[in-house]
Enzyme design. Structure first.
Site, PDB file in Angstrom:
ATOM      1  N   ASP A   1       0.824  -1.202  -0.107  1.00  0.00           N
ATOM      2  CA  ASP A   1       0.028  -0.008  -0.209  1.00  0.00           C
ATOM      3  C   ASP A   1       0.784   1.361   0.057  1.00  0.00           C
ATOM      4  O   ASP A   1       1.902   1.180   0.396  1.00  0.00           O
ATOM      5  CB  ASP A   1      -1.004  -0.080   1.240  1.00  0.00           C
ATOM      6  CG  ASP A   1      -2.115   1.093   0.914  1.00  0.00           C
ATOM      7  OD1 ASP A   1      -2.424   1.450   0.019  1.00  0.00           O
ATOM      8  OD2 ASP A   1      -2.852   1.372   2.138  1.00  0.00           O
TER       9      ASP A   1
ATOM     10  N   ASN B   1       1.499   3.499  -2.785  1.00  0.00           N
ATOM     11  CA  ASN B   1       2.067   4.137  -3.952  1.00  0.00           C
ATOM     12  C   ASN B   1       1.436   5.481  -4.359  1.00  0.00           C
ATOM     13  O   ASN B   1       2.164   6.450  -4.714  1.00  0.00           O
ATOM     14  CB  ASN B   1       1.744   3.034  -4.874  1.00  0.00           C
ATOM     15  CG  ASN B   1       2.643   1.523  -5.136  1.00  0.00           C
ATOM     16  OD1 ASN B   1       3.370   1.431  -4.307  1.00  0.00           O
ATOM     17  ND2 ASN B   1       1.624   0.716  -5.820  1.00  0.00           N
ATOM     18  N   GLY B   2       0.147   5.569  -4.323  1.00  0.00           N
ATOM     19  CA  GLY B   2      -0.580   6.920  -4.586  1.00  0.00           C
ATOM     20  C   GLY B   2      -0.078   7.893  -3.656  1.00  0.00           C
ATOM     21  O   GLY B   2       0.303   9.047  -4.344  1.00  0.00           O
TER      22      GLY B   2
ATOM     23  N   HIS C   1       2.992   3.654  -8.868  1.00  0.00           N
ATOM     24  CA  HIS C   1       2.733   2.276  -9.115  1.00  0.00           C
ATOM     25  C   HIS C   1       3.963   1.791  -9.793  1.00  0.00           C
ATOM     26  O   HIS C   1       4.462   0.564  -9.604  1.00  0.00           O
ATOM     27  CB  HIS C   1       1.540   1.903  -9.918  1.00  0.00           C
ATOM     28  CG  HIS C   1       0.323   2.326  -9.172  1.00  0.00           C
ATOM     29  ND1 HIS C   1       0.174   1.864  -7.867  1.00  0.00           N
ATOM     30  CD2 HIS C   1      -0.662   3.041  -9.595  1.00  0.00           C
ATOM     31  CE1 HIS C   1      -1.118   2.301  -7.609  1.00  0.00           C
ATOM     32  NE2 HIS C   1      -1.669   3.061  -8.477  1.00  0.00           N
TER      33      HIS C   1
ATOM     34  N   SER D   1      -7.061  -5.485  -6.454  1.00  0.00           N
ATOM     35  CA  SER D   1      -8.156  -6.266  -5.716  1.00  0.00           C
ATOM     36  C   SER D   1      -9.605  -6.180  -6.556  1.00  0.00           C
ATOM     37  O   SER D   1      -9.508  -5.099  -7.493  1.00  0.00           O
ATOM     38  CB  SER D   1      -8.422  -5.777  -4.512  1.00  0.00           C
ATOM     39  OG  SER D   1      -9.202  -4.241  -4.525  1.00  0.00           O
TER      40      SER D   1
ATOM     41  N   GLU E   1     -11.748  -4.718  -5.851  1.00  0.00           N
ATOM     42  CA  GLU E   1     -12.396  -3.483  -5.690  1.00  0.00           C
ATOM     43  C   GLU E   1     -11.641  -2.307  -6.366  1.00  0.00           C
ATOM     44  O   GLU E   1     -12.152  -1.289  -6.687  1.00  0.00           O
ATOM     45  CB  GLU E   1     -12.466  -2.963  -4.000  1.00  0.00           C
ATOM     46  CG  GLU E   1     -13.292  -3.520  -3.091  1.00  0.00           C
ATOM     47  CD  GLU E   1     -13.020  -5.278  -2.936  1.00  0.00           C
ATOM     48  OE1 GLU E   1     -11.740  -5.677  -2.991  1.00  0.00           O
ATOM     49  OE2 GLU E   1     -14.004  -6.063  -2.870  1.00  0.00           O
TER      50      GLU E   1
ATOM     51  N   ARG F   1     -11.372   2.547  -9.578  1.00  0.00           N
ATOM     52  CA  ARG F   1     -10.377   3.616  -9.383  1.00  0.00           C
ATOM     53  C   ARG F   1     -10.469   4.179 -10.880  1.00  0.00           C
ATOM     54  O   ARG F   1     -11.091   3.633 -11.901  1.00  0.00           O
ATOM     55  CB  ARG F   1      -8.830   3.199  -9.403  1.00  0.00           C
ATOM     56  CG  ARG F   1      -8.814   2.761  -7.775  1.00  0.00           C
ATOM     57  CD  ARG F   1      -7.204   2.535  -7.711  1.00  0.00           C
ATOM     58  NE  ARG F   1      -7.155   1.951  -6.125  1.00  0.00           N
ATOM     59  CZ  ARG F   1      -6.131   2.288  -5.535  1.00  0.00           C
ATOM     60  NH1 ARG F   1      -4.889   2.425  -6.141  1.00  0.00           N
ATOM     61  NH2 ARG F   1      -6.013   1.948  -4.432  1.00  0.00           N
TER      62      ARG F   1
ATOM     63  N   LEU G   1      11.801 -20.066  -4.909  1.00  0.00           N
ATOM     64  CA  LEU G   1      10.490 -19.081  -4.370  1.00  0.00           C
ATOM     65  C   LEU G   1       9.412 -19.374  -4.986  1.00  0.00           C
ATOM     66  O   LEU G   1       9.322 -18.830  -6.144  1.00  0.00           O
ATOM     67  CB  LEU G   1      11.076 -18.023  -4.175  1.00  0.00           C
ATOM     68  CG  LEU G   1       9.858 -16.519  -3.869  1.00  0.00           C
ATOM     69  CD1 LEU G   1       9.487 -16.887  -2.356  1.00  0.00           C
ATOM     70  CD2 LEU G   1      10.502 -15.256  -3.972  1.00  0.00           C
TER      71      LEU G   1
ATOM     72  N   ARG H   1       1.481  -5.085   6.044  1.00  0.00           N
ATOM     73  CA  ARG H   1       0.738  -3.801   5.192  1.00  0.00           C
ATOM     74  C   ARG H   1       1.849  -2.766   5.380  1.00  0.00           C
ATOM     75  O   ARG H   1       2.145  -2.382   6.331  1.00  0.00           O
ATOM     76  CB  ARG H   1      -0.531  -3.730   5.500  1.00  0.00           C
ATOM     77  CG  ARG H   1      -1.280  -2.558   4.746  1.00  0.00           C
ATOM     78  CD  ARG H   1      -2.675  -2.448   5.196  1.00  0.00           C
ATOM     79  NE  ARG H   1      -3.152  -1.608   3.937  1.00  0.00           N
ATOM     80  CZ  ARG H   1      -4.315  -1.587   3.431  1.00  0.00           C
ATOM     81  NH1 ARG H   1      -5.314  -2.838   3.923  1.00  0.00           N
ATOM     82  NH2 ARG H   1      -4.852  -0.727   2.634  1.00  0.00           N
TER      83      ARG H   1
ATOM     84  N   ARG I   1      -5.728  -2.251   8.057  1.00  0.00           N
ATOM     85  CA  ARG I   1      -6.901  -3.076   7.952  1.00  0.00           C
ATOM     86  C   ARG I   1      -6.699  -4.149   6.803  1.00  0.00           C
ATOM     87  O   ARG I   1      -5.468  -4.128   6.171  1.00  0.00           O
ATOM     88  CB  ARG I   1      -8.084  -2.253   7.207  1.00  0.00           C
ATOM     89  CG  ARG I   1      -7.545  -1.380   5.952  1.00  0.00           C
ATOM     90  CD  ARG I   1      -8.941  -0.592   5.400  1.00  0.00           C
ATOM     91  NE  ARG I   1      -8.332   0.460   4.618  1.00  0.00           N
ATOM     92  CZ  ARG I   1      -8.145   1.753   4.986  1.00  0.00           C
ATOM     93  NH1 ARG I   1      -8.237   2.063   5.954  1.00  0.00           N
ATOM     94  NH2 ARG I   1      -7.691   2.550   3.752  1.00  0.00           N
TER      95      ARG I   1
ATOM     96  N   GLU J   1       0.604 -13.774  11.614  1.00  0.00           N
ATOM     97  CA  GLU J   1       1.206 -12.543  12.615  1.00  0.00           C
ATOM     98  C   GLU J   1       0.977 -11.482  11.522  1.00  0.00           C
ATOM     99  O   GLU J   1       1.597 -11.336  10.286  1.00  0.00           O
ATOM    100  CB  GLU J   1       2.638 -12.970  12.919  1.00  0.00           C
ATOM    101  CG  GLU J   1       2.782 -13.856  13.948  1.00  0.00           C
ATOM    102  CD  GLU J   1       2.142 -13.591  15.141  1.00  0.00           C
ATOM    103  OE1 GLU J   1       2.027 -12.575  15.603  1.00  0.00           O
ATOM    104  OE2 GLU J   1       1.813 -14.644  15.940  1.00  0.00           O
TER     105      GLU J   1
HETATM  106  C1  FPP Z   1      -1.831   0.204  -3.108  1.00  0.00           C
HETATM  107  O1  FPP Z   1      -1.359   1.762  -3.422  1.00  0.00           O
HETATM  108  C2  FPP Z   1      -1.268  -0.463  -4.400  1.00  0.00           C
HETATM  109  C3  FPP Z   1      -1.929  -0.937  -5.566  1.00  0.00           C
HETATM  110  C4  FPP Z   1      -3.323  -0.870  -5.591  1.00  0.00           C
HETATM  111  C5  FPP Z   1      -1.174  -1.609  -6.699  1.00  0.00           C
HETATM  112  C6  FPP Z   1       0.156  -2.453  -6.123  1.00  0.00           C
HETATM  113  C7  FPP Z   1       0.577  -2.593  -7.497  1.00  0.00           C
HETATM  114  C8  FPP Z   1       2.146  -2.802  -7.281  1.00  0.00           C
HETATM  115  C9  FPP Z   1       2.913  -2.445  -6.139  1.00  0.00           C
HETATM  116  C10 FPP Z   1       2.811  -2.724  -8.817  1.00  0.00           C
HETATM  117  C11 FPP Z   1       3.491  -4.044  -9.151  1.00  0.00           C
HETATM  118  C12 FPP Z   1       2.420  -4.928  -9.646  1.00  0.00           C
HETATM  119  C13 FPP Z   1       2.509  -5.800 -10.613  1.00  0.00           C
HETATM  120  C14 FPP Z   1       1.399  -6.844 -11.010  1.00  0.00           C
HETATM  121  C15 FPP Z   1       3.760  -5.893 -11.253  1.00  0.00           C
HETATM  122  P1  FPP Z   1      -2.584   2.761  -3.504  1.00  0.00           P
HETATM  123  O2  FPP Z   1      -2.548   3.175  -4.793  1.00  0.00           O
HETATM  124  O3  FPP Z   1      -3.681   2.328  -2.822  1.00  0.00           O
HETATM  125  O4  FPP Z   1      -1.919   3.845  -2.561  1.00  0.00           O
HETATM  126  P2  FPP Z   1      -2.672   4.912  -1.779  1.00  0.00           P
HETATM  127  O5  FPP Z   1      -3.269   4.313  -0.653  1.00  0.00           O
HETATM  128  O6  FPP Z   1      -1.412   5.740  -1.133  1.00  0.00           O
HETATM  129  O7  FPP Z   1      -3.459   5.596  -2.592  1.00  0.00           O
END
Ligand code: FPP
Length: 252
Positions: free
Chosen positions: A29, A31-32, A46, A74, A76, A80, A140, A197, A203, A216
């Site tokens: 979580d 990235n945004g 991302h 997900s 959900e 977006r 792995l 997380r 959550r 855990e």
């Molecule tokens: C949540 O951050 C992240 C995602 C919904 C996408 C996760 C994807 C990657 C890490 C890229 C790699 C994936 C692949 C399949 C190669 P968010 O956008 O919800 O962040 P925020 O809560 O800050 O908005």
């Protein structure tokens, strides 16, 4: 016993890794928010998140972790903005194009949980190609949760079980925990020992609800693009200090 050093690791490492979890699951979580903080578009977050996926996969493989499940998209997340969804759907292809040689070098086997059939054709192909190319690797197991929702997974298991009963393969009284587990997407995977997380939220967001009954949990403030090998190492150190009792008593 494991002792690894990377250039980012603090010099005064106090503890060694003695207990490596078999299965680590990660909700990647932040990235945004990472991108927004830097006045960049969310998709840049991302993209950087994808670089972290590569880094942590190699490190997990080096540490001898057997299963790494990453929550990539997900059920959900379709809600977006269209441009963000499109970019996320391009990421598997981008990643496997650049990362395949290293996945092979590290003997990593790619797998996917979720409804792959509903992904755009090009995403589906990228994922299926990666699964095919790495199918004989024995190291792995890197499991991407893509178009994954735990409630969907449970509904699909219930439907399969109902059909088995209708076909008289077994009766209602035969249903056990194993019946449910073996009808989930994760049928061939042990439950996660550790769920991480990133980015401060605490959550579960419809991730592996059945499978994490005794995992855990570890929540870190660090955003996924900033998650380093060192952060991962620290998470594993914290895990090894946890007392896992699975509802019983620890006689020591
Ligand atoms: C949540 O951050 C992240 C995602 C919904 C996408 C996760 C994807 C990657 C890490 C890229 C790699 C994936 C692949 C399949 C190669 P968010 O956008 O919800 O962040 P925020 O809560 O800050 O908005």
């Amino acid at each position: 016993m494991f002792k690894f050093f990377t250039k980012n690791r603090p010099k005064e490492r106090k503890q060694e890794l003695k207990k490596i979890p078999t299965h680590v699951a990660i909700i990647m979580d932040g990235n945004g928010r990472w991108a927004k903080k830097r006045n960049m578009p969310r998709i840049k977050g991302h993209y950087e998140g994808m670089q972290t996926v590569k880094k942590i996969t190699k490190y997990a493989s080096k540490l001898g972790i057997k299963y790494l499940t990453l929550y990539a998209f997900s059920t959900e997340n379709w809600a977006r903005p269209k441009e963000e969804v499109s970019y996320l759907m391009e990421l598997p292809e981008k990643m496997f194009n650049s990362f395949m040689p290293e996945l092979m070098e590290n003997n990593v086997k790619v797998e996917v949980i979720g409804v792959v059939e509903k992904l755009p054709q090009s995403t589906k192909k990228a994922v299926e190609d990666a699964i095919e190319k790495t199918k004989n690797n024995t190291g792995l197991r890197l499991i991407f949760a893509l178009n994954y929702g735990s409630k969907d997974e449970i509904i699909s298991a219930v439907k399969k079980i109902a059909l088995d009963i209708k076909d008289e393969k077994y009766s209602v009284s035969d249903i056990t925990e194993k019946t449910i587990s073996s009808n989930l997407y994760t049928a061939n995977t042990p439950n996660p020992d550790l769920l991480i997380r990133t980015s401060g939220e605490q959550r579960i967001s419809n991730f592996l609800l059945w499978q994490i009954a005794y995992s855990e949990f570890l929540f870190t403030e660090v955003a996924w693009p900033d998650f380093t090998e060192d952060e991962f190492y620290n998470s594993l150190l914290e895990y090894q200090n946890r007392d896992r009792r699975f509802g019983g008593l620890n006689e020591n």
